[in-house]
Design an enzyme around this catalytic site. Structure first.
Site, PDB file in Angstrom:
ATOM      1  N   ASP A  99       0.838  -1.188   0.000  1.00  0.00           N
ATOM      2  CA  ASP A  99       0.000   0.000   0.000  1.00  0.00           C
ATOM      3  C   ASP A  99       0.875   1.240   0.000  1.00  0.00           C
ATOM      4  OD1 ASP A  99      -2.123   1.733   0.187  1.00  0.00           O
ATOM      5  OD2 ASP A  99      -2.296   1.562   2.362  1.00  0.00           O
ATOM      6  N   ASP A 303      -1.715   6.272  -6.603  1.00  0.00           N
ATOM      7  CA  ASP A 303      -2.014   5.255  -5.595  1.00  0.00           C
ATOM      8  C   ASP A 303      -1.968   3.867  -6.206  1.00  0.00           C
ATOM      9  OD1 ASP A 303      -2.951   4.229  -3.063  1.00  0.00           O
ATOM     10  OD2 ASP A 303      -4.906   3.991  -3.985  1.00  0.00           O
TER      11      ASP A 303
END
Length: 810
Positions: A99, A303
């Site tokens: 992440d 992201d």
């Protein structure tokens, strides 16, 4: 002295076989697997999951960037891709989500207070020789957003934007990365979480943060940069993740843009998007639209865990308008896909032309291949744009990153990329193939809407695979004890006056141990692992309290198993496996299961209860709730209805402790399809849902007497509709994000069509056949199965007390 020298020699030999931590690391290569890469989803389902999960992820990141906490049920899902690694010495292998939107590296640890189920065994710190707890004075402890100094050292609480969290002890450990050429790195700080809330890690056992903070993996490795090239999901290969010297981009086409910092969210990777070109025409979007504000609002982040790209609403409107002008195809309803702008594919054409799309960053222009921003689904005949509107934060998602090599350089504070697919001057082409979905990595969800109650089993833990202990030769080892004592004393002092007494004492101990083993006082049998499995294939379950016979006609008896992790089973066995009726109790205590078993797995009907008070009664199949059943949460919420694969799926009724209630269709754990929602304030909605949000057509009746009938998009009035006040006054026309954008008469054909569709959807939602009778029958059967399991457990204990064997099958 000889004994001491022998011990020292043994310790030296053991030290040689321990893995050596690498103190200096120049580069590292890993491979990333998509969380859905091994799932059996259709192409359309993959696209739907991308839209659903990206919406959730966007909401989580937006909430985190704005500093606001989302008041929503727990739903984890902070990433999209998995890496293989091992933790501890000896190493325990597991897969972790990567992440780029967070820092902390963490996994679940024993003894768990609250843990979600995970595909690999939970890490046990006591089994590792390199585990160390970090003190509060350490710099990494001080870098945590929330910590306290406790008896165990640095105790942390790490929360995400969707209210999922991990809590435990910050520790140091040896991590081994990769499987083909494993690389061990010592003293990696990680969160050893014993209290973890979240239900979205079904394919992972933790998380590896790649953010910009000191706790992230990239910061702790000290390599300064990493890169990846996200391959398309339909290519059936993994994506490379490179660190350090291996992450260099050496090509004349490499472009770079500065990385921006947000003081309020220093972990996110912000870039400056200054403009967009569609079909050779630069859109008239002010540069301030995507700018990062002084208060931390706005901006665009890149992201790793979002598939769809989200743009600030003002910029998205310009983009949508340009595509409507450039695409010479009829606009179609894309609600089935979860995307906003879709077109109908022309019949008889093998290729489709789409306008060129360029993102203009500070100092770099990214020409996106057509496959990166348009999705073609031949099964529905749709061509959809994978860019949607957002409010506030903008996100560059995975669809726009795929097949582009991207480098994060923390030392230069720059983001570099190299395009791997060339584009034509103004037009790109999509080829219509039988694969239905072109180049579509799927995103991972991170948050539920505020209207749902998830089935987050935050107080349940599936029994892990207990190690099978080899005890069959223990008594033989005990019988060797007298011989060892004899040899030891003969070597040290043959004329010792206590030699005879010691020999006699050792012999007595050995014989007593052998007798205890034969009587079953000390040792119980260890069976193979126990998993949770749910429901018979015919959905009826099995309720067996009587003795059964196997294929050889031999009686199967009740017995007791005690597992190495502290769990225990009392009940019926077949071929040394739990089969029939039985009770499984979790250690410490965490709950129990009472009901049907088939071949060592939950199967049929039963009752699960957990320490905090949650309980499920109903059907099971293959380790997951499947069929009909009722789950009552300790918080007072409940769900009664159909289940599939461990999630609410089908028709059901969800009741919340605040008085709200939803009756309708569910899919993969969220409201999806047709349904009726009664809000606690008296409002009522009947109509369509998509991905847990009001989406499609429906009728919303307010408690104050007002009513809206028409089109919805992600919980807001969007499209054509009619708003009627209590006084009878009306407002109608084209709505945009809940606001009337273009006023039209109620008699306008577009408004009338939307109203008819909304009323039709509301009528269908009200008329959905309920499944209360099936649920009641399943609960009754579960009660019977639990009773039979308790009876079998009592008999099993009685058998043990009388020294009977647990199972006569051999």
């Amino acid at each position: 002295m000889g004994v001491i020298r022998g011990c020292l020699l043994l310790m030296s030999i053991m030290a040689l076989v321990l893995p050596e931590a690498r103190s200096k690391l120049n580069g590292l290569r890993l491979e990333l697997a998509h969380v859905d890469s091994n799932a059996n989803f259709s192409k359309l389902e993959l696209l739907q999951r991308a839209a659903l999960r990206s919406n959730h992820r966007m909401a989580r990141l937006t909430a985190a960037a704005s500093g606001n906490k989302v008041q929503a049920p727990v739903h984890a899902g902070s990433g999209e891709f998995l890496m293989d690694l091992a933790i501890g010495t000896p190493g325990l292998a597991f897969s972790a989500i990567i992440d780029t939107g967070s820092d902390l590296i963490w996994t679940q640890c024993k003894p768990c207070v609250e843990c979600f189920s995970q595909p690999t065994p939970v890490f046990d710190p006591s089994s590792s020789s390199t585990f160390t707890k970090l003190p509060c004075s350490s710099n990494l402890c001080q870098a945590l957003p929330t910590f306290r100094c406790g008896a165990s050292g640095c105790e942390y609480l790490y929360s995400y934007g969707d209210s999922s969290s991990t809590q435990g002890v910050l520790a140091g450990e040896t991590f081994t990365f990769g499987t083909a050429n494993p690389t061990a790195v010592s003293n990696i700080a990680f969160g050893c979480g014993d209290t973890n809330q979240g239900s979205g890690f079904s394919q992972a056992s933790g998380l590896v943060g790649l953010g910009r903070g000191p706790l992230s993996l990239i910061s702790q490795l000290g390599l300064g940069k990493f890169s990846y090239c996200l391959t398309s999901l339909d290519e059936s290969k993994k994506s490379p993740l490179l660190f350090g010297s291996l992450a260099d981009l050496s090509a004349p086409t490499v472009q770079s843009t500065p990385l921006r910092k947000n003081p309020t969210q220093p972990s996110f990777y912000y870039v400056s998007l200054e403009g967009i070109t569609v079909g050779g025409t630069r859109l008239q979007i002010p540069s301030s639209t995507f700018a990062l504000q002084d208060d931390g609002a706005g901006g665009l982040i890149i992201d790793s865990g979002t598939s769809i790209t989200y743009l600030e609403l003002a910029g998205y409107r310009q983009l949508k308008k340009a595509f409507l002008s450039e695409m010479h195809l009829p606009v179609a309803d894309g609600s089935e896909t979860g995307l906003d702008l879709c077109f109908s594919l022309p019949s008889g054409s093998s290729t489709v032309e789409v306008p060129k799309l360029t993102f203009h960053f500070d100092g770099a222009d990214l020409d996106l291949p057509a496959e990166n921003f348009m999705i073609m689904d031949s099964t529905t005949g749709l061509l959809c744009l994978t860019i949607m509107a957002s409010s506030g934060l903008s996100i560059l998602g995975n669809f726009q990153q795929q097949n582009i090599q991207i480098l994060y350089d923390l030392k230069k504070e720059a983001l570099s990329f190299r395009e791997l697919i060339e584009m034509e001057s103004k037009k790109g082409k999509l080829t219509r193939t039988q694969s239905s979905l072109l180049r579509s990595p799927i995103a991972r969800s991170s948050i539920h809407s505020i209207f749902t109650v998830t089935e987050a089993n935050d107080d349940e833990e599936k029994p892990q695979r207990p190690r099978r202990r080899r005890n069959r030769h223990r008594h033989h080892l005990l019988l060797l004890l007298p011989l060892l004592v004899f040899l030891l004393f003969f070597y040290l002092r043959q004329d010792s006056p206590v030699f005879a007494n010691l020999l006699l004492f050792a012999t007595f101990i050995s014989l007593a141990s052998l007798a205890a083993r034969r009587s079953g006082v000390f040792v119980t049998r260890r069976a193979s692992s126990v998993d949770w499995f749910i429901g018979d294939d015919d959905g009826r379950g099995r309720h067996r309290s009587e003795k059964k016979e196997n294929s050889n006609g031999r009686t199967v008896r009740e017995g007791v198993e005690v597992y190495s992790n502290g769990d225990s089973y009392e009940g019926e066995f077949h071929l040394a496996r739990c089969s029939g009726s039985g009770v499984y109790r979790f250690f410490a205590p965490k709950g129990r299961y009472e009901g049907d078993w088939v071949d060592g797995k939950y199967d049929g009907h039963g009752i699960e209860t957990w320490a905090r008070g949650s309980r499920y009664r109903g059907q099971y199949r293959h380790g997951l709730r499947h069929g009909f059943g009722v789950y009552r949460f300790y918080s007072g919420d409940s769900y009664a209805g159909e289940w599939a694969g461990g999630q609410s799926h089908g028709v059901g009724v969800q009741t919340c402790s605040d008085g709200s209630r939803y009756a309708g269709e569910f899919k993969a754990g969220v409201k999806h399809g047709l349904g009726c929602y009664h809000f606690r304030n008296g409002d009522q909605y009947s109509g369509e849902y998509f991905g847990d949000k009001i989406h499609g057509f429906g009728v919303y009746r307010f408690a104050n007497g007002h009513c809206y009938e028409g089109s919805w998009h992600e919980g807001k009035k969007q499209g054509f509709g009619l708003y009627t006040f209590r006084s009878g006054e009306t407002r109608s026309g084209d709505w945009d994000c809940g606001v009337l954008d273009n006023s039209l008469l109620p008699s306008d054909p577009a408004v009338q069509g939307a109203v008819r569709a909304a009323r039709k959807a509301a009528e269908k939602a009200v008329l959905i056949p309920q499944v209360g009778d099936q649920v009641n029958r399943a609960v009754t059967a579960a009660n019977r199965a639990a009773t039979a399991a308790r009876v079998a457990a009592i008999k099993a204990v009685q058998n043990q007390m009388h020294g009977k064997l647990c199972d006569t099958d051999v």
